[in-house]
Design an enzyme around this catalytic site. Structure first.
Site, PDB file in Angstrom:
ATOM      1  N   HIS A 208      -1.330   5.707   6.071  1.00 21.23           N
ATOM      2  CA  HIS A 208      -0.074   5.134   5.574  1.00 21.23           C
ATOM      3  C   HIS A 208       1.165   5.369   6.443  1.00 21.23           C
ATOM      4  O   HIS A 208       2.138   5.986   5.985  1.00 21.23           O
ATOM      5  CB  HIS A 208       0.202   5.586   4.133  1.00 21.23           C
ATOM      6  CG  HIS A 208      -0.036   7.058   3.839  1.00 21.23           C
ATOM      7  ND1 HIS A 208       0.519   8.057   4.582  1.00 21.23           N
ATOM      8  CD2 HIS A 208      -0.774   7.663   2.870  1.00 21.23           C
ATOM      9  CE1 HIS A 208       0.147   9.225   4.077  1.00 21.23           C
ATOM     10  NE2 HIS A 208      -0.642   9.007   3.048  1.00 21.23           N
TER      11      HIS A 208
ATOM     12  N   ASP B 298      -3.745   3.002  -0.389  1.00 21.55           N
ATOM     13  CA  ASP B 298      -3.266   4.278  -0.941  1.00 21.55           C
ATOM     14  C   ASP B 298      -3.060   4.134  -2.456  1.00 21.55           C
ATOM     15  O   ASP B 298      -2.050   4.585  -3.014  1.00 21.55           O
ATOM     16  CB  ASP B 298      -1.983   4.761  -0.258  1.00 21.55           C
ATOM     17  CG  ASP B 298      -1.660   6.210  -0.620  1.00 21.55           C
ATOM     18  OD1 ASP B 298      -2.457   6.858  -1.311  1.00 21.55           O
ATOM     19  OD2 ASP B 298      -0.585   6.690  -0.208  1.00 21.55           O
TER      20      ASP B 298
ATOM     21  N   HIS C  27      -2.292  12.779   6.682  1.00 22.95           N
ATOM     22  CA  HIS C  27      -1.070  12.426   5.948  1.00 22.95           C
ATOM     23  C   HIS C  27       0.061  13.155   6.666  1.00 22.95           C
ATOM     24  O   HIS C  27       0.237  14.367   6.500  1.00 22.95           O
ATOM     25  CB  HIS C  27      -1.188  12.866   4.486  1.00 22.95           C
ATOM     26  CG  HIS C  27       0.054  12.648   3.679  1.00 22.95           C
ATOM     27  ND1 HIS C  27       0.059  11.952   2.492  1.00 22.95           N
ATOM     28  CD2 HIS C  27       1.331  13.044   3.866  1.00 22.95           C
ATOM     29  CE1 HIS C  27       1.285  11.929   1.991  1.00 22.95           C
ATOM     30  NE2 HIS C  27       2.079  12.597   2.819  1.00 22.95           N
TER      31      HIS C  27
ATOM     32  N   HIS D 149      -7.205   6.663  -4.484  1.00 20.57           N
ATOM     33  CA  HIS D 149      -7.316   7.870  -5.313  1.00 20.57           C
ATOM     34  C   HIS D 149      -7.870   7.384  -6.652  1.00 20.57           C
ATOM     35  O   HIS D 149      -7.122   6.861  -7.484  1.00 20.57           O
ATOM     36  CB  HIS D 149      -5.944   8.519  -5.485  1.00 20.57           C
ATOM     37  CG  HIS D 149      -5.295   8.928  -4.183  1.00 20.57           C
ATOM     38  ND1 HIS D 149      -5.382  10.195  -3.665  1.00 20.57           N
ATOM     39  CD2 HIS D 149      -4.549   8.225  -3.291  1.00 20.57           C
ATOM     40  CE1 HIS D 149      -4.714  10.268  -2.512  1.00 20.57           C
ATOM     41  NE2 HIS D 149      -4.201   9.070  -2.270  1.00 20.57           N
TER      42      HIS D 149
ATOM     43  N   HIS E  30      -8.526   3.988   1.566  1.00 23.05           N
ATOM     44  CA  HIS E  30      -7.595   5.008   1.046  1.00 23.05           C
ATOM     45  C   HIS E  30      -7.271   4.729  -0.422  1.00 23.05           C
ATOM     46  O   HIS E  30      -6.306   4.051  -0.746  1.00 23.05           O
ATOM     47  CB  HIS E  30      -6.309   5.021   1.882  1.00 23.05           C
ATOM     48  CG  HIS E  30      -5.484   6.253   1.672  1.00 23.05           C
ATOM     49  ND1 HIS E  30      -4.966   6.987   2.714  1.00 23.05           N
ATOM     50  CD2 HIS E  30      -5.075   6.884   0.551  1.00 23.05           C
ATOM     51  CE1 HIS E  30      -4.285   8.021   2.234  1.00 23.05           C
ATOM     52  NE2 HIS E  30      -4.329   7.964   0.915  1.00 23.05           N
TER      53      HIS E  30
ATOM     54  N   ARG F 110      -9.037   9.083  -9.041  1.00 24.99           N
ATOM     55  CA  ARG F 110      -8.761  10.029 -10.145  1.00 24.99           C
ATOM     56  C   ARG F 110     -10.059  10.361 -10.889  1.00 24.99           C
ATOM     57  O   ARG F 110     -10.992  10.800 -10.289  1.00 24.99           O
ATOM     58  CB  ARG F 110      -7.692   9.476 -11.101  1.00 24.99           C
ATOM     59  CG  ARG F 110      -6.441   8.912 -10.397  1.00 24.99           C
ATOM     60  CD  ARG F 110      -5.638   9.939  -9.662  1.00 24.99           C
ATOM     61  NE  ARG F 110      -4.332   9.440  -9.302  1.00 24.99           N
ATOM     62  CZ  ARG F 110      -3.579   9.934  -8.316  1.00 24.99           C
ATOM     63  NH1 ARG F 110      -4.029  10.917  -7.550  1.00 24.99           N
ATOM     64  NH2 ARG F 110      -2.390   9.450  -8.066  1.00 24.99           N
TER      65      ARG F 110
HETATM   66  O1  DOR Z   1       2.514   9.158  -3.075  1.00 24.70           O
HETATM   67  C1  DOR Z   1       1.430   9.698  -2.927  1.00 24.70           C
HETATM   68  N1  DOR Z   1       0.595   9.866  -3.951  1.00 24.70           N
HETATM   69  N2  DOR Z   1       1.102  10.151  -1.733  1.00 24.70           N
HETATM   70  C2  DOR Z   1       0.017  10.928  -1.547  1.00 24.70           C
HETATM   71  O2  DOR Z   1      -0.223  11.354  -0.448  1.00 24.70           O
HETATM   72  C3  DOR Z   1      -0.844  11.317  -2.678  1.00 24.70           C
HETATM   73  C4  DOR Z   1      -0.735  10.309  -3.746  1.00 24.70           C
HETATM   74  C5  DOR Z   1      -1.367  10.744  -5.053  1.00 24.70           C
HETATM   75  O3  DOR Z   1      -2.510  11.235  -5.009  1.00 24.70           O
HETATM   76  O4  DOR Z   1      -0.750  10.568  -6.081  1.00 24.70           O
HETATM   77 ZN    ZN Z   2      -1.229  10.409   1.662  1.00 22.25          ZN
END
Ligand code: DOR
Ligand code: ZN
Length: 420
Positions: free
Chosen positions: A221, A284, A176, A59, A57, A61
């Site tokens: 999460h 996450d 989520h 991100h 998990h 970007r």
């Molecule tokens: O706090 C979070 N940020 N929760 C999410 O589900 C997405 C994530 C984000 O992509 O910034």
């Molecule tokens: Zn999430």
């Protein structure tokens, strides 16, 4: 002359207490016992050698969000934290809702990533899920039950239908689970109240009800012990919900704003008491820039970076005898590999040769030494053990702060393998 292998890890203490030499060739373990002839050798005496982590998990970007993070900085951060496989989430800008965007994302990662990567498909009413599966998505989601940063929520009929279609593909849906109550999001306490633990539980139960087809679900999460116990499938917990509570921060500290929210210290301790029921630890990793966070609480984006600090925090807990090394390996690499259907990293012949080698000394997290572009961490000062050497595909990728080689290896999902 016998053939020379790629690399030998000499004097490795493998689980169970045996000390042996691990010989690696062609990206896999060739032999565990006495060393076979090889080009390179690392003496692991006195060090902890772990199968490298799989963070399901993150991100990463990139694209239009490259000021927060990009594939290069995000995967450097992963490697420097002992993670060699990252699973990227599809709430990019624009989101990954078409095969064309998906393939562009794969190409972007191939050009810049330093480690293995897999990519999830978005789940929205208009996403052609079957085509995303054929394009190589490793899983579906995170599927948003409530809006979050760059994530669009699904209503119940759309959720039922999506879960049905994902189930027919034999794929995994990641969830989520949150509920957002109306109100002004003024500080960490109201954030915790508006996106409450009770709401998270209701959202989980609702997803289970909507899963008429009985598709394979994974809860992302889980922020409380109750959420862990209610998960209708496998369940992941983040280091921030294990190590941080809202009481550890100033009331309006946006750096601790995340969805689902940090809970109370009491809830955090209760989450630890359900450690044995947690299947997977995933970070996450959701970086936002300092300037995006330095705004009034209500407008600040939610998200915490964490791919680089996940295993280091857990390994410090192992050295302090809070958790076992066996559990760390199970929850950060064996179970996540099995969940997404990739071969395990490990010490047996044929295992994927991804390793991270750690000292036995605890240090403290210093934001200035981390590699994420966002350049801050809510874990500053926490005890941690960072890897010295990280091996991807049998090659040294990271060595004492230097990134020696890159292995931008894409891991497509099973749908791609059926329709290459
Ligand atoms: O706090 C979070 N940020 N929760 C999410 O589900 C997405 C994530 C984000 O992509 O910034
Ligand atoms: Zn999430």
């Amino acid at each position: 002359m016998p053939p020379r292998h790629q690399l030998v890890l000499k004097n490795v203490s493998i689980p169970g207490g045996r000390v042996c030499d691990v010989t690696i060739g062609e990206g896999h373990v060739a032999h565990a016992g006495s060393a076979l002839p090889a080009v390179d050798m690392i003496d692991c005496t006195g060090l902890i050698v772990l199968p490298a982590a799989v963070d399901i998990h993150v991100h990463m970007r990139g694209g239009t969000q490259s000021a927060k993070e990009d594939w290069k900085s995000g995967t450097m951060s992963a490697l420097a934290g002992g993670v060699t496989v990252v699973v990227d989430q599809p709430n990019t800008v624009p989101p990954l809702t078409t095969p064309e965007h998906f393939l562009e994302r794969v190409a972007e990662a191939r050009a810049h990533a330093c480690c293995r990567y897999a990519i999830n498909s978005a789940v929205t009413p208009d996403t052609p899920l079957e085509a995303m599966w054929a394009a190589g998505a490793i899983a579906f989601g995170e599927t948003f039950c409530a809006p979050s940063s760059y994530g669009e929520a699904l209503n119940e009929p759309a959720l039922s239908s999506a879960l049905d279609r994902i189930g027919r593909l034999g794929a995994l849906a990641t969830i989520h689970a949150e509920e957002v109550a109306p109100g002004t999001d003024m500080d960490l306490l109201t954030h915790d109240t508006l996106r409450s633990a009770a709401g998270e539980l209701r959202a989980i139960r609702n997803v289970a009800r909507c899963n008429i087809a009985g598709s394979r679900l994974h809860l992302c999460h889980a922020s409380t012990a109750d959420a862990v116990c209610t998960a209708p499938g496998s369940v992941e917990v983040t280091p921030h919900h294990l190590f941080l509570s809202r009481e550890q921060f100033g009331r309006e500290d946006t750096h601790a704003k995340v969805n689902p929210p940090l809970r109370s210290e009491h809830a955090r301790k209760n989450l630890w008491s359900h450690w044995n029921q947690i299947d997977i630890i995933a970070s996450d990793h959701a970086p936002h820039t300092r300037s995006e966070k330095q705004t009034e609480f209500e407008r600040a984006p939610s998200g915490i970076p964490g791919v680089e600090t996940m295993v280091p925090l857990l390994l410090a807990s192992v050295l302090k005898h809070t958790i076992s090394l066996t559990d760390l390996v199970k929850k950060t690499t064996i179970t996540p590999s099995a969940l997404i259907g990739i071969p395990p990293a490990g010490f047996s012949p044929g295992d994927r040769a991804d390793f991270a080698i750690y000292p036995k000394e605890i240090s403290r997290i210093d934001p200035d030494t981390l590699h994420s572009k966002c350049s801050w961490t809510p874990f500053a000062g926490h005890e941690a053990v960072f890897p010295r050497i990280v091996i991807v595909d049998g090659r040294i990728a990271y060595n004492a702060g230097d990134f020696v080689s890159c292995a931008p290896l894409w891991i497509p999902g099973k749908g791609y393998q059926q329709n290459p």
